[in-house]
Design a protein around this motif. Sequence first.
Motif, PDB file in Angstrom:
ATOM      1  N   SER A 203      12.706  -0.885 -10.121  1.00 22.15           N
ATOM      2  CA  SER A 203      12.869  -2.315  -9.857  1.00 22.15           C
ATOM      3  C   SER A 203      13.451  -2.566  -8.477  1.00 22.15           C
ATOM      4  O   SER A 203      12.988  -3.440  -7.736  1.00 22.15           O
ATOM      5  N   LYS A 204      14.459  -1.782  -8.112  1.00 21.77           N
ATOM      6  CA  LYS A 204      15.081  -1.953  -6.800  1.00 21.77           C
ATOM      7  C   LYS A 204      14.116  -1.571  -5.669  1.00 21.77           C
ATOM      8  O   LYS A 204      14.097  -2.204  -4.614  1.00 21.77           O
ATOM      9  N   ALA A 205      13.321  -0.536  -5.894  1.00 27.37           N
ATOM     10  CA  ALA A 205      12.349  -0.120  -4.871  1.00 27.37           C
ATOM     11  C   ALA A 205      11.285  -1.197  -4.669  1.00 27.37           C
ATOM     12  O   ALA A 205      10.907  -1.510  -3.526  1.00 27.37           O
ATOM     13  N   ARG A 206      10.800  -1.771  -5.750  1.00 27.83           N
ATOM     14  CA  ARG A 206       9.801  -2.837  -5.649  1.00 27.83           C
ATOM     15  C   ARG A 206      10.377  -4.065  -4.938  1.00 27.83           C
ATOM     16  O   ARG A 206       9.711  -4.682  -4.105  1.00 27.83           O
ATOM     17  N   ALA A 207      11.609  -4.408  -5.280  1.00 24.16           N
ATOM     18  CA  ALA A 207      12.247  -5.573  -4.654  1.00 24.16           C
ATOM     19  C   ALA A 207      12.445  -5.347  -3.159  1.00 24.16           C
ATOM     20  O   ALA A 207      12.220  -6.256  -2.345  1.00 24.16           O
ATOM     21  N   ALA A 208      12.848  -4.148  -2.770  1.00 27.15           N
ATOM     22  CA  ALA A 208      13.045  -3.835  -1.356  1.00 27.15           C
ATOM     23  C   ALA A 208      11.723  -3.924  -0.596  1.00 27.15           C
ATOM     24  O   ALA A 208      11.662  -4.452   0.521  1.00 27.15           O
ATOM     25  N   ALA A 209      10.643  -3.427  -1.217  1.00 23.66           N
ATOM     26  CA  ALA A 209       9.329  -3.471  -0.578  1.00 23.66           C
ATOM     27  C   ALA A 209       8.850  -4.902  -0.404  1.00 23.66           C
ATOM     28  O   ALA A 209       8.258  -5.258   0.624  1.00 23.66           O
ATOM     29  N   GLN A 210       9.113  -5.727  -1.386  1.00 26.27           N
ATOM     30  CA  GLN A 210       8.671  -7.120  -1.311  1.00 26.27           C
ATOM     31  C   GLN A 210       9.452  -7.896  -0.252  1.00 26.27           C
ATOM     32  O   GLN A 210       8.890  -8.734   0.454  1.00 26.27           O
ATOM     33  N   ARG A 211      10.742  -7.621  -0.125  1.00 28.49           N
ATOM     34  CA  ARG A 211      11.565  -8.343   0.851  1.00 28.49           C
ATOM     35  C   ARG A 211      11.219  -7.969   2.286  1.00 28.49           C
ATOM     36  O   ARG A 211      11.348  -8.785   3.197  1.00 28.49           O
ATOM     37  N   ALA A 212      10.811  -6.750   2.503  1.00 30.68           N
ATOM     38  CA  ALA A 212      10.510  -6.292   3.865  1.00 30.68           C
ATOM     39  C   ALA A 212       9.312  -7.051   4.417  1.00 30.68           C
ATOM     40  O   ALA A 212       8.301  -7.234   3.730  1.00 30.68           O
TER      41      ALA A 212
ATOM     42  N   ALA B 267       1.766  -3.894  -4.602  1.00 28.47           N
ATOM     43  CA  ALA B 267       1.929  -4.146  -6.028  1.00 28.47           C
ATOM     44  C   ALA B 267       1.002  -3.248  -6.844  1.00 28.47           C
ATOM     45  O   ALA B 267       1.385  -2.725  -7.899  1.00 28.47           O
ATOM     46  N   GLY B 268      -0.210  -3.055  -6.347  1.00 33.83           N
ATOM     47  CA  GLY B 268      -1.152  -2.196  -7.039  1.00 33.83           C
ATOM     48  C   GLY B 268      -0.831  -0.721  -6.901  1.00 33.83           C
ATOM     49  O   GLY B 268      -1.007   0.055  -7.839  1.00 33.83           O
ATOM     50  N   LEU B 269      -0.331  -0.324  -5.745  1.00 37.99           N
ATOM     51  CA  LEU B 269      -0.085   1.091  -5.478  1.00 37.99           C
ATOM     52  C   LEU B 269       1.205   1.603  -6.106  1.00 37.99           C
ATOM     53  O   LEU B 269       1.268   2.746  -6.571  1.00 37.99           O
ATOM     54  N   LEU B 270       2.244   0.781  -6.105  1.00 39.44           N
ATOM     55  CA  LEU B 270       3.566   1.263  -6.502  1.00 39.44           C
ATOM     56  C   LEU B 270       3.797   1.282  -8.009  1.00 39.44           C
ATOM     57  O   LEU B 270       4.832   1.752  -8.474  1.00 39.44           O
ATOM     58  N   GLY B 271       2.867   0.751  -8.771  1.00 37.00           N
ATOM     59  CA  GLY B 271       3.048   0.732 -10.221  1.00 37.00           C
ATOM     60  C   GLY B 271       2.852   2.115 -10.827  1.00 37.00           C
ATOM     61  O   GLY B 271       1.768   2.692 -10.736  1.00 37.00           O
TER      62      GLY B 271
ATOM     63  N   GLY C 153      20.556   4.169   2.736  1.00 37.46           N
ATOM     64  CA  GLY C 153      20.394   2.765   3.096  1.00 37.46           C
ATOM     65  C   GLY C 153      19.598   1.998   2.061  1.00 37.46           C
ATOM     66  O   GLY C 153      19.762   2.158   0.855  1.00 37.46           O
ATOM     67  N   THR C 154      18.687   1.145   2.541  1.00 38.26           N
ATOM     68  CA  THR C 154      17.866   0.321   1.653  1.00 38.26           C
ATOM     69  C   THR C 154      16.947   1.208   0.817  1.00 38.26           C
ATOM     70  O   THR C 154      16.329   2.138   1.355  1.00 38.26           O
ATOM     71  N   PRO C 155      16.840   0.961  -0.487  1.00 33.92           N
ATOM     72  CA  PRO C 155      16.039   1.832  -1.358  1.00 33.92           C
ATOM     73  C   PRO C 155      14.530   1.606  -1.234  1.00 33.92           C
ATOM     74  O   PRO C 155      13.849   1.216  -2.191  1.00 33.92           O
ATOM     75  N   TYR C 156      13.986   1.861  -0.053  1.00 35.17           N
ATOM     76  CA  TYR C 156      12.555   1.676   0.162  1.00 35.17           C
ATOM     77  C   TYR C 156      11.761   2.814  -0.490  1.00 35.17           C
ATOM     78  O   TYR C 156      12.191   3.975  -0.500  1.00 35.17           O
TER      79      TYR C 156
END
Length: 255
Positions: free
Chosen positions: A61-70, A169-173, A210-213
């Motif tokens: 969840s944290k990785a997805r959120a970090a990716a979306q915010r970037a 979204a498609g790749l990280l699932g 750092g950020t959990p990318y």
Amino acid sequence: MSAIPPGAGPRSPSGTRRTGRAALVAAVCAALAAALTGCGGEDPDAGTNGLGKLPPTKIESKARAAAQRAGTVHLSGNVVSQGRTYKLDMSLAKDGAKGELTTKAAAFQVLRVGNALYLKADASFWAGEKGGASGGAASKLDGKYVKVPAADPVYKRFSGFTDKDTLLAGLLGLHGKLTAGDRSDVDGDRTIRLAAAGGAGGTLDVSLDGTPYPLRLQRAGGAGVLRLDDWGKRVDLKAPAGGQVVDYGSKIGKG
């Protein structure tokens, strides 16, 4: 002269040495406290962002959120989509993308600025497109930026590679029950690895620094390995000069 009570005299040299050794051990333990636990085994979470202490679903969840915010990311590697293998080298932003896609048959550049999609390839690529150009028409498109109308199947096929949020979204699932714990390293960044269903659902390395990318994705079933880096770095997007553009809708197919 009165007798000196036992133990009241000066310490012996051997006692001094014992005290000195104890002080030295204590000092060493204090100096290594940030990296070691009790002067014993290594603490894998020392100096990290603490992600390794979280349950797998929370890490994802944290990785997805970090990716979306970037705002941006650089994506490279290979992916299998609709039976075709693509090699990607794409810089993705919120409002577009640029880079190169390579297939078994051809390599071509992709550029999207807002809703305008451009492809740049040689004549053989355009001649090979189903329902596309042939002969003299294909030669006119050689080395040019071809602006593709949104209704064209070519647009639908390639625009997905330029949409950051949709693509990620498609790749990280990861599909299946998640496990975590294996530690790795991606170009010097410490990572924790998420695995789905014993590896059958792919693996995802998430940064512990750092950020959990998300930093590396191995898709299930041999469907590709992707590297994600340059999170948040500026991507310069601008439409090509007019003289380098051919309008797909009005030009292609006309010899």
